[in-house]
Design a protein around this motif. Structure first.
Motif, PDB file in Angstrom:
ATOM      1  N   THR A  58      55.518 -11.658 -16.935  1.00 37.55           N
ATOM      2  CA  THR A  58      54.317 -11.914 -16.317  1.00 37.55           C
ATOM      3  C   THR A  58      54.831 -12.151 -14.764  1.00 37.55           C
ATOM      4  OG1 THR A  58      54.128 -13.570 -18.058  1.00 37.55           O
ATOM      5  CG2 THR A  58      52.779 -13.598 -16.306  1.00 37.55           C
ATOM      6  N   LEU A  61      55.130  -8.510 -13.585  1.00 35.79           N
ATOM      7  CA  LEU A  61      53.777  -7.828 -13.328  1.00 35.79           C
ATOM      8  C   LEU A  61      53.057  -8.428 -12.171  1.00 35.79           C
ATOM      9  CD1 LEU A  61      52.436  -7.650 -17.003  1.00 35.79           C
ATOM     10  CD2 LEU A  61      53.284  -5.856 -15.474  1.00 35.79           C
ATOM     11  N   LEU A  62      53.129  -9.614 -11.869  1.00 37.66           N
ATOM     12  CA  LEU A  62      52.181 -10.142 -10.746  1.00 37.66           C
ATOM     13  C   LEU A  62      52.941  -9.451  -9.354  1.00 37.66           C
ATOM     14  CD1 LEU A  62      50.112 -12.160 -10.209  1.00 37.66           C
ATOM     15  CD2 LEU A  62      51.726 -13.831  -9.958  1.00 37.66           C
ATOM     16  N   ALA A  65      52.141  -5.900  -9.052  1.00 37.62           N
ATOM     17  CA  ALA A  65      50.764  -5.907  -8.611  1.00 37.62           C
ATOM     18  C   ALA A  65      50.570  -6.014  -7.005  1.00 37.62           C
ATOM     19  CB  ALA A  65      49.661  -6.806  -9.301  1.00 37.62           C
ATOM     20  N   VAL A  66      51.429  -6.880  -6.616  1.00 38.39           N
ATOM     21  CA  VAL A  66      51.328  -7.146  -5.246  1.00 38.39           C
ATOM     22  C   VAL A  66      51.747  -6.053  -4.261  1.00 38.39           C
ATOM     23  CG1 VAL A  66      51.782  -8.720  -3.154  1.00 38.39           C
ATOM     24  CG2 VAL A  66      50.962  -9.633  -5.299  1.00 38.39           C
ATOM     25  N   GLU A  68      51.834  -2.864  -5.292  1.00 39.69           N
ATOM     26  CA  GLU A  68      51.043  -1.800  -5.478  1.00 39.69           C
ATOM     27  C   GLU A  68      49.926  -1.551  -4.433  1.00 39.69           C
ATOM     28  OE1 GLU A  68      49.445   0.023  -9.571  1.00 39.69           O
ATOM     29  OE2 GLU A  68      48.699  -1.837  -8.849  1.00 39.69           O
ATOM     30  N   SER A  69      49.754  -2.734  -3.599  1.00 34.60           N
ATOM     31  CA  SER A  69      48.703  -2.584  -2.627  1.00 34.60           C
ATOM     32  C   SER A  69      48.453  -1.491  -1.747  1.00 34.60           C
ATOM     33  CB  SER A  69      48.428  -3.962  -2.046  1.00 34.60           C
ATOM     34  OG  SER A  69      48.262  -5.173  -2.798  1.00 34.60           O
ATOM     35  N   ILE A  72      47.440   1.807  -3.257  1.00 33.68           N
ATOM     36  CA  ILE A  72      46.076   1.637  -3.491  1.00 33.68           C
ATOM     37  C   ILE A  72      45.455   1.924  -2.174  1.00 33.68           C
ATOM     38  CG2 ILE A  72      44.252   0.397  -4.302  1.00 33.68           C
ATOM     39  CD1 ILE A  72      45.959   1.415  -6.738  1.00 33.68           C
ATOM     40  N   TYR A  73      45.667   1.287  -0.845  1.00 33.41           N
ATOM     41  CA  TYR A  73      45.219   1.506   0.084  1.00 33.41           C
ATOM     42  C   TYR A  73      45.393   2.882   0.649  1.00 33.41           C
ATOM     43  CZ  TYR A  73      45.505  -3.735   0.697  1.00 33.41           C
ATOM     44  OH  TYR A  73      45.185  -4.877   0.564  1.00 33.41           O
ATOM     45  N   LEU A  75      45.616   5.498  -1.442  1.00 29.09           N
ATOM     46  CA  LEU A  75      44.638   6.244  -2.190  1.00 29.09           C
ATOM     47  C   LEU A  75      43.407   6.206  -1.903  1.00 29.09           C
ATOM     48  CD1 LEU A  75      44.692   7.698  -5.061  1.00 29.09           C
ATOM     49  CD2 LEU A  75      43.921   5.659  -5.801  1.00 29.09           C
ATOM     50  N   VAL A  76      42.680   5.102  -1.519  1.00 37.15           N
ATOM     51  CA  VAL A  76      41.517   4.822  -1.031  1.00 37.15           C
ATOM     52  C   VAL A  76      41.051   5.640   0.187  1.00 37.15           C
ATOM     53  CG1 VAL A  76      39.626   3.129  -0.208  1.00 37.15           C
ATOM     54  CG2 VAL A  76      41.115   2.651  -2.164  1.00 37.15           C
ATOM     55  N   ILE A  79      40.872   9.322  -0.676  1.00 35.65           N
ATOM     56  CA  ILE A  79      39.810   9.615  -1.344  1.00 35.65           C
ATOM     57  C   ILE A  79      38.755   9.715  -0.176  1.00 35.65           C
ATOM     58  CG2 ILE A  79      38.006   8.654  -2.802  1.00 35.65           C
ATOM     59  CD1 ILE A  79      40.102   7.376  -4.730  1.00 35.65           C
ATOM     60  N   PHE A  83      36.277  12.774   0.325  1.00 39.48           N
ATOM     61  CA  PHE A  83      35.086  13.067  -0.334  1.00 39.48           C
ATOM     62  C   PHE A  83      34.012  12.839   0.777  1.00 39.48           C
ATOM     63  CE2 PHE A  83      37.283  12.548  -4.265  1.00 39.48           C
ATOM     64  CZ  PHE A  83      36.707  13.598  -5.051  1.00 39.48           C
TER      65      PHE A  83
END
Lengths: 85, 219
Positions: A58, A61-62, A65-66, A68-69, A72-73, A75-76, A79, A83
């Protein structure tokens, strides 16, 4: 001073946006290293103390996830560059 | 990617209330969850059997995540966290149906959920420390750090929503590319990965990060 016609300028902007999207995804290295490090440490902890397996997974994973931020930024941003421009 | 509104209503020649795929699929999943919950919790018995075991398993899984982080308040936060968890999980799973986009692949959904969590976090912090005490806690240990703490607090819903949105949209884009290259057979294991595994993990993480934010505000 060189003057570009609108079509040429648009093509250059489009090419630059696509190149920028590619460069933005270099940030993918960071989360990969970070998540791998967290998973490796979790494996070490489980090997040392198999009883606490649920809690360790647990927490891992937490933390992942942090971590990963940032990926993800990027990636956004990539995108958006692909686009919308 | 979301193609934008499919249905538009017009009133006095002015466009209002555009209905997007997200809205339709979101409401369909809400209704399906409602039916499923009614079915699973009908005819409860002291000795669980059959479908009641499934319901208890889901609730206990969520409860076990809350209790260690918020001691003695597991039952108080269970309805809120379980709602988020089940809705996000179900929305991710509904992407398994071909031609249906997950509502969580839209920033509107995830930002809405993250803002609800943000408001609950602020209210819980004020409940624990008092309104003035909670506001003062941003200026600790020195007043100097006030802007940094406030920006850090405001960045929480943004990172919270973008994490779920980015994961689902990234998976969706890869799936679209795969469908163009190999329309049959190849996408099946990838669906299992991107929709099932990643979807479940992200639902768990979305709920757990919400719990973590609440427990930070209360400490």
């Amino acid at each position: 001073m060189v003057e570009f016609s609108p079509q040429v300028a648009e093509t250059i902007i489009r090419a630059a946006a696509l190149l920028g999207a590619g460069f933005a995804m270099i940030a993918g290295i960071g989360p990969g290293v970070g998540q791998g490090y967290a998973a490796g440490k979790a494996v070490e902890s489980v090997a040392r103390d198999p009883e606490a397996r649920g809690n360790i997974i647990t927490t891992m994973l937490l933390g992942q996830a942090v971590a990963e931020s940032t990926g993800i930024y990027s990636l956004v941003i990539a995108i958006v560059l692909i686009f919308t421009i | 990617m979301n193609p934008g509104p499919q249905i538009k209503f017009y009133l006095f020649n002015k466009e209002y209330l555009p209905v997007t795929d997200t809205l339709i699929v979101g409401w369909v999943s809400v209704i399906l969850i409602l039916i499923l919950a009614k079915y699973l919790t009908s005819n409860l018995k002291m000795r669980p059997e059959g479908k009641q075991n499934v319901a208890e398993m889901i609730i206990e899984l969520i409860y076990d995540q809350i209790e260690p982080m918020l001691p003695n308040e597991g039952w108080r936060f269970l309805p809120f966290i379980a709602t988020i968890f089940i809705y996000v999980g179900f929305s991710n799973l509904i992407g398994l149906v071909p031609g249906v986009t997950s509502p969580t692949g839209d920033l509107n959904t995830t930002l809405g959920l993250a803002l609800v969590v943000f408001i609950v976090v602020q209210l819980e912090g004020m409940r624990e420390h008092g309104v003035w005490g909670y506001i003062k806690s941003f200026a600790e240990p020195v007043i100097f750090l006030l802007p940094i703490n406030v920006i850090g607090e405001l960045a929480k819903p943004i990172s919270h929503s973008f994490r779920l949105f980015g994961n689902i949209v990234g998976g969706g884009i890869i799936m679209t590319l795969i469908y163009q290259a190999a329309p049959a057979l190849v996408p099946v294991p990838l669906h299992a990965w991107f929709d099932f595994f990643v979807g479940m993990i992200q639902a768990l993480i979305f709920g757990m990060v919400a719990i973590a934010y609440i427990s930070v505000a209360k400490s």
